[in-house]
Structures are given as structure tokens and as C-alpha cells.
Design a protein around this motif. Structure first.
Motif, mmCIF file in Angstrom:
data_model
loop_
_atom_site.group_PDB
_atom_site.id
_atom_site.type_symbol
_atom_site.label_atom_id
_atom_site.label_comp_id
_atom_site.label_asym_id
_atom_site.label_seq_id
_atom_site.Cartn_x
_atom_site.Cartn_y
_atom_site.Cartn_z
ATOM 1 N N ALA A 105 0.922 -1.551 0.436
ATOM 2 C CA ALA A 105 -0.053 0.668 -0.169
ATOM 3 C C ALA A 105 0.945 1.590 -0.109
ATOM 4 O O ALA A 105 0.498 2.256 -0.574
ATOM 5 C CB ALA A 105 -0.587 0.396 1.548
ATOM 6 N N ALA A 106 2.268 1.149 1.121
ATOM 7 C CA ALA A 106 2.218 2.317 0.171
ATOM 8 C C ALA A 106 3.452 2.395 -0.187
ATOM 9 O O ALA A 106 3.390 3.890 -0.941
ATOM 10 C CB ALA A 106 3.867 2.452 1.906
ATOM 11 N N GLY A 107 3.440 1.019 -0.446
ATOM 12 C CA GLY A 107 4.319 2.130 -2.411
ATOM 13 C C GLY A 107 4.017 2.322 -3.479
ATOM 14 O O GLY A 107 3.947 2.829 -3.772
ATOM 15 N N VAL A 117 4.654 8.786 3.663
ATOM 16 C CA VAL A 117 3.210 8.113 4.531
ATOM 17 C C VAL A 117 2.751 8.020 5.558
ATOM 18 O O VAL A 117 4.437 8.106 6.302
ATOM 19 C CB VAL A 117 3.177 6.582 3.730
ATOM 20 C CG1 VAL A 117 2.975 6.555 2.297
ATOM 21 C CG2 VAL A 117 3.498 5.906 4.676
ATOM 22 N N LYS A 118 1.484 8.567 6.195
ATOM 23 C CA LYS A 118 1.291 8.339 7.542
ATOM 24 C C LYS A 118 0.778 7.206 8.659
ATOM 25 O O LYS A 118 -0.850 6.888 7.014
ATOM 26 C CB LYS A 118 0.722 9.844 7.361
ATOM 27 C CG LYS A 118 -0.012 9.880 9.137
ATOM 28 C CD LYS A 118 -0.274 11.791 8.898
ATOM 29 C CE LYS A 118 -1.208 12.118 8.704
ATOM 30 N NZ LYS A 118 -2.305 10.907 9.681
ATOM 31 N N VAL A 119 0.528 7.190 9.178
ATOM 32 C CA VAL A 119 0.196 5.999 9.407
ATOM 33 C C VAL A 119 -0.409 6.486 10.839
ATOM 34 O O VAL A 119 0.124 7.152 11.467
ATOM 35 C CB VAL A 119 0.957 4.504 9.854
ATOM 36 C CG1 VAL A 119 0.962 3.922 8.093
ATOM 37 C CG2 VAL A 119 1.892 4.125 10.467
ATOM 38 N N TYR A 131 9.327 -1.608 10.150
ATOM 39 C CA TYR A 131 9.695 -2.504 8.781
ATOM 40 C C TYR A 131 9.546 -1.609 6.730
ATOM 41 O O TYR A 131 10.332 -1.561 6.609
ATOM 42 C CB TYR A 131 8.408 -3.296 8.399
ATOM 43 C CG TYR A 131 8.646 -4.645 7.166
ATOM 44 C CD1 TYR A 131 9.270 -6.068 7.246
ATOM 45 C CD2 TYR A 131 7.624 -4.303 6.130
ATOM 46 C CE1 TYR A 131 9.161 -6.631 6.039
ATOM 47 C CE2 TYR A 131 6.973 -5.084 4.583
ATOM 48 C CZ TYR A 131 8.513 -6.478 4.931
ATOM 49 O OH TYR A 131 8.361 -7.633 4.299
ATOM 50 N N LEU A 132 8.509 -0.083 6.863
ATOM 51 C CA LEU A 132 8.667 0.431 6.039
ATOM 52 C C LEU A 132 9.614 0.888 6.397
ATOM 53 O O LEU A 132 10.435 1.801 5.091
ATOM 54 C CB LEU A 132 7.431 1.061 6.221
ATOM 55 C CG LEU A 132 6.131 0.373 5.777
ATOM 56 C CD1 LEU A 132 4.944 1.264 6.169
ATOM 57 C CD2 LEU A 132 6.037 -0.327 4.981
ATOM 58 N N HIS A 133 9.816 1.870 7.081
ATOM 59 C CA HIS A 133 11.429 2.687 7.429
ATOM 60 C C HIS A 133 12.621 1.968 7.339
ATOM 61 O O HIS A 133 13.535 2.499 6.182
ATOM 62 C CB HIS A 133 11.815 2.755 9.026
ATOM 63 C CG HIS A 133 12.707 3.162 9.493
ATOM 64 N ND1 HIS A 133 13.482 5.615 8.635
ATOM 65 C CD2 HIS A 133 14.078 3.477 9.511
ATOM 66 C CE1 HIS A 133 14.298 4.929 9.501
ATOM 67 N NE2 HIS A 133 14.880 3.901 9.767
#
Ligand code: KIV
Length: 269
Positions: A105-107, A117-119, A131-133
Motif C-alpha cells: 500500500a505504501a509503495g 506515508v502517514k499511519v 518494516y517500512l522505514h
């Protein structure tokens, strides 16, 4: 996709701004025309917020917003921005299902033009942030009144009052450790937001969190006085600014000179 140049706001630039005491000016946008005007008015961060579910689509909450909606509006906004940093919200259910889902989704949001992106939330979200970082995707955290949890909160209510403030401090530190590059603090007492801002290494961006955050964000429609039931932290900048660009400019100036938000626009307890 836009080209960045030396004058563009970048992710590392946000930390430099915090270190130098330069306030970060952020606004939401959902389409190219408004994005272009706010970029020209000197807004530093343009957020494609899932608030679009409420202010664009007419829903009562942000929960119905889909990943496809966010990708579409991120693309629209990105074509209007030259200088500001573009941040896109991860909508409800796009990151709660596991890290692989969140990465996909972030990709897709990054491919649509987002640079961060903001979560919402902490707890189970911390591993996803890390994980994203680790995969080179800058993440902005969001704690306090996280609108995707409106049902759990029983309404859009101020968070972190009294002893509950301790929980938010812990969440802020854990998110910083997990690798967020910025942190939105929404609808929390001003003194708590000030304390978090002093103690975390990442820039805080407040909305209804008092004047001592490293920056401020507002929903664009609120800054233009279009919300008939505006919460106390909202100011109508259109009346002051005289035009849409004037309003965004007046907002940027008020954030940078520390006159927004005033005490009456903050939660003191
Ligand atoms: O969705 C949104 O617009 C937001 C801001 C209010 C911070 O998350």
C-alpha cells in the motif's frame, strides 16, 4: 512525477527545521488546483489526508476511504506541488493486516507521488513502521485523536488528558525508536504536546495540540472557514487573507510567527 531541487522540502529537511526552531507549515490538499496554490503560498508539507472521506466525499468518518481513493488523490495533488513535501495517509485497513500489505500500500502511494506515508496509532503499528522505514519508505506517525479509531474512542474526543498523557508519551518515544521521521499530535492538551515535542528527536506537527509543536497542520477546508461545526483549534484564514492564496499565506505566517494557535484555540487540560 515532480522533480525535486535544492529548494524543495525533503524528509531530512524536517529534522533540520526542528533543530533550527523553524516552524513547519502543513495543510491538507486533495486536488491539483488547491495544491498548486498552497505550494505557491509557501506551505512546507502538503498532506493528502484521509479526511477527504469527510470533506470531499461527505462521509461522517474517514473509515470508508479506500487505498484506491488515496492513490487517486495523491496523484492529483502531486501534479500541483513543486516545493512542498508530499505526505499521503495510509487509509483504514491498508496497514493493519500485516507488514507485506502495508508495504504494498505504501509503495503504491509513493508511486502515485507521495514522499512519505502517514499511519495512525502505535502498539501493533510499531513493527510496521520499522518494516517500512527499513525499506526506505519515510513514515509519519499520528497519535492522540486518531480518527480511524473514532469508534473505539466513542467520538472525536480530546485524548491524553490527565494520567492518560503518560501513554501518549510512551507511544511517541516508541514511534521515534521505530523510525518515524515526523509525528502528528492531534487533539491533545497543549502542555503534553509541548513535553513530547521537547523530548522526541523527530519533528512534531500539531493539530489541536497547542503552539509548542514543531509545526502545525490543518484540514484545508477548516483553514478556509468551510466547516460549519469547526472544533476550537480551527481558525478561518480566508476572512483574514482575502483570497485563497492570501488565506494560505496568512496561515503560513501565523504558524511561523507563533501566533497560531492561540491559547483559546488549544486544549489547556
Ligand atoms: O486526514 C487528515 O487530514 C489528517 C490530518 C488532520 C492530520 O490526518
Amino acid at each position: 512525477m515532480r522533480q525535486t531541487d535544492h529548494a524543495s522540502v525533503t524528509v531530512p529537511h524536517l529534522r533540520t527545521m526542528k533543530a533550527q526552531g523553524q516552524k513547519i507549515v502543513a495543510l491538507t490538499a486533495y486536488d491539483v488546483s488547491f495544491a498548486r496554490i498552497m505550494d505557491r503560498a509557501g506551505v512546507d508539507v502538503v498532506l493528502i489526508g484521509d479526511s477527504l472521506g469527510m470533506v470531499v466525499q461527505g462521509h461522517k468518518t474517514t473509515l470508508p476511504v479506500t487505498l484506491a481513493d488515496m492513490i487517486y488523490h495523491t496523484g492529483c495533488v502531486s501534479r500541483g506541488v513543486g516545493r512542498a513535501l508530499i505526505v499521503a495517509d495510509m487509509p483504514f485497513l491498508s496497514f493493519q493486516g500485516g507488514m507485506e500489505d502495508a508495504l504494498r500500500a505504501a509503495g503504491q502511494l509513493m508511486q502515485a507521488g507521495a514522499q512519505m506515508v502517514k499511519v495512525e496509532g502505535a502498539g501493533p503499528v510499531l513493527d510496521t513502521v520499522a518494516y517500512l522505514h527499513a525499506r526506505g519508505i519515510p513514515v509519519c506517525g499520528h497519535i492522540g485523536l486518531t480518527p480511524q479509531s473514532v469508534n473505539a474512542f466513542g467520538g472525536f474526543k480530546v485524548q491524553g488528558r490527565g494520567e492518560r498523557g503518560g501513554e501518549l508519551k510512551v507511544q511517541a518515544h516508541k514511534l521515534a525508536e521505530a523510525g518515524v521521521d515526523a509525528l502528528v499530535l492531534e487533539a491533545v492538551p497543549a502542555a503534553l504536546a509541548a513535553e513530547i515535542t521537547r523530548h522526541v528527536p523527530v519533528p512534531t506537527i500539531g493539530i489541536g495540540a497547542g503552539k509548542d509543536c514543531d509545526g502545525q497542520v490543518l484540514v484545508m477546508h477548516d483553514a478556509l472557514g468551510l466547516n460549519e461545526q469547526a472544533p476550537r483549534f480551527v481558525r478561518d484564514f480566508l476572512t483574514r487573507g482575502g483570497s485563497i492564496e492570501g488565506a494560505f499565506g496568512a496561515y503560513a505566517e501565523a504558524v511561523r510567527n507563533g501566533s497560531f494557535p492561540a491559547e483559546a484555540e488549544s486544549y489547556l487540560t
